[in-house]
Write an enzyme that holds these catalytic residues in place. Sequence first.
Site, short mmCIF file in Angstrom:
data_model
loop_
_atom_site.label_atom_id
_atom_site.label_comp_id
_atom_site.label_asym_id
_atom_site.label_seq_id
_atom_site.Cartn_x
_atom_site.Cartn_y
_atom_site.Cartn_z
N HIS A 1 0.86 -1.19 0.00
CA HIS A 1 0.00 0.00 0.00
C HIS A 1 0.89 1.23 0.00
CE1 HIS A 1 -4.19 1.35 0.43
NE2 HIS A 1 -3.65 2.45 0.94
N ASP B 1 -13.69 2.71 7.05
CA ASP B 1 -12.68 3.43 6.28
C ASP B 1 -13.28 3.97 5.00
OD1 ASP B 1 -9.97 4.38 5.68
OD2 ASP B 1 -10.13 3.00 4.00
N ARG C 1 -12.65 12.46 4.35
CA ARG C 1 -11.33 13.12 4.43
C ARG C 1 -10.93 13.73 3.09
NH1 ARG C 1 -7.73 8.69 5.86
NH2 ARG C 1 -6.07 10.21 6.02
N SER D 1 -6.39 4.29 8.55
CA SER D 1 -7.06 4.04 7.27
C SER D 1 -6.35 2.90 6.52
CB SER D 1 -7.02 5.34 6.44
OG SER D 1 -7.34 5.08 5.10
N LYS E 1 -7.65 -1.43 6.35
CA LYS E 1 -7.90 -2.17 5.09
C LYS E 1 -6.98 -3.38 5.00
CE LYS E 1 -7.48 1.45 2.20
NZ LYS E 1 -7.71 2.72 2.87
N1 URA Z 1 -4.14 5.67 1.55
C1 URA Z 1 -5.14 5.26 2.36
O1 URA Z 1 -5.70 4.18 2.18
N2 URA Z 1 -5.49 6.05 3.38
C2 URA Z 1 -4.89 7.22 3.63
O2 URA Z 1 -5.25 7.87 4.59
C3 URA Z 1 -3.85 7.65 2.78
C4 URA Z 1 -3.50 6.85 1.74
#
Ligand code: URA
Length: 448
Positions: free
Chosen positions: A82, A161, A168, A183, A187
């Site tokens: 990620h 999320d 956000r 966040s 996930k």
């Molecule tokens: N990627 C995400 O999934 N969440 C964030 O807050 C920033 C980048």
Amino acid sequence: MIPQRVIEAKRDGQTLSPQQLTELLTGYARGEVPEHQMAAFLMAVVFRGLEDEELATLLTVMLESGAVLDLSHLSPHRVDKHSTGGVGDKTSLVLAPLVACLGGMVPMMSGRSLGHTGGTLDKLESIPGFRTGLDLGEFERVLGRVGCAMIGASERIAPLDRRLYALRDLTGTVPSPALMTASILSKKLAEGINALVLDVKVGQAAFLPDLEDARALARTMVRVASERGVPTVARLTAMDRPLGHAVGNALEVAEAVRALSGEGPEDLVQLCVELGAEMLVTGGVEAGLDTARSRCRAALASGRARERFAALVEAQGGDRRVVDDPALLARAPERAVVHAASSGVVRSIDARALGWATVELGGGRRHADDAIDAAVGFEIQARPGGSVSVGEALGIVHARTPADLERGIARLQAAIDIGEDGGPPPLPLLLERIDAQAIRVRGAPPAH
Ligand code: URA
């Protein structure tokens, strides 16, 4: 719990109890705390931050808001990557099929565009027919067949999320280490992976531009994920210019396909090889980074990774012919080449401004229900530190209308700073590597 009292407490820098925080978040999840109060709370967190215990509570509530998958029957090598978000960052599109074709299993849950940065889901949906909203049964079936699958948070998995992320995006509350950690990890931990690689961006277009801040974020995420049983490695990488040449959804898919075919831009390929190698080693597929890097390069050069991407596109309902013929992707009606007005050295490229310019062209959202225009964006030919001669092409603007085209041209011209001498040297693409050993996390057993 009175929501405004919790907001005031955070605004004034107090530490919230697990009960206060849990009640606020579950109230929001149930629709009892409205969006405007949650937005105010998020802004208070941006300014005041969260203590470790508050972060742990936030992450737990977000994770447990939906399903936590157990995919251990599918593979012992379940690994994901990620990124904290960048401009032109299409690495996920390359890495999922690349690692899958080398023996890892990649159950990837990604996001949509966030602030000035692009989102993997929006990019994938620029492929005609591609479905990112698979139900969890389909997700498992695609994983079993292809070795990777790419979905978004939904009502069933990471639903909190999903809502907080969208809020956000529209309220300027992305750049918070605590909110980013919760966040991302809510996930990733829900995916049932047993290894994780994080790409933490540094530089003017990163959410946390400063190296010290990015390092602190990386250390927090590595610590928290490792303590929860998922061995994690973070790489700090450059985001002081766009990654690759393409910025914009369909343009980025086309560039990812080129990278998967061994023809990618050098920086994108180098980053994918490095992150892919980390995924293979952290995920237990390979023992050493050198061998893992060679295997990644070979899979890109041979077309194996590209073939796996075509299989993924088909399995998720997309038109696999785009992999052989990217001209089938959406194409903007208005295009113009922007030329250098003077000779000199490219001192910098303002990737953040180009990210916002892509949103302005329709490639990202201003409002929650905005549709994304897959075709618009920029192809940037200039590179920081490179010399240009007057009249040389700096990039191409792709727009929906003539008025947008004019605006896009002005934005691209303003984003590329050409001077007589070079500016500060661009950041090295690969800056630092942080793993649990580096921060001496107390060993948690890997979750197989
Ligand atoms: N990627 C995400 O999934 N969440 C964030 O807050 C920033 C980048």
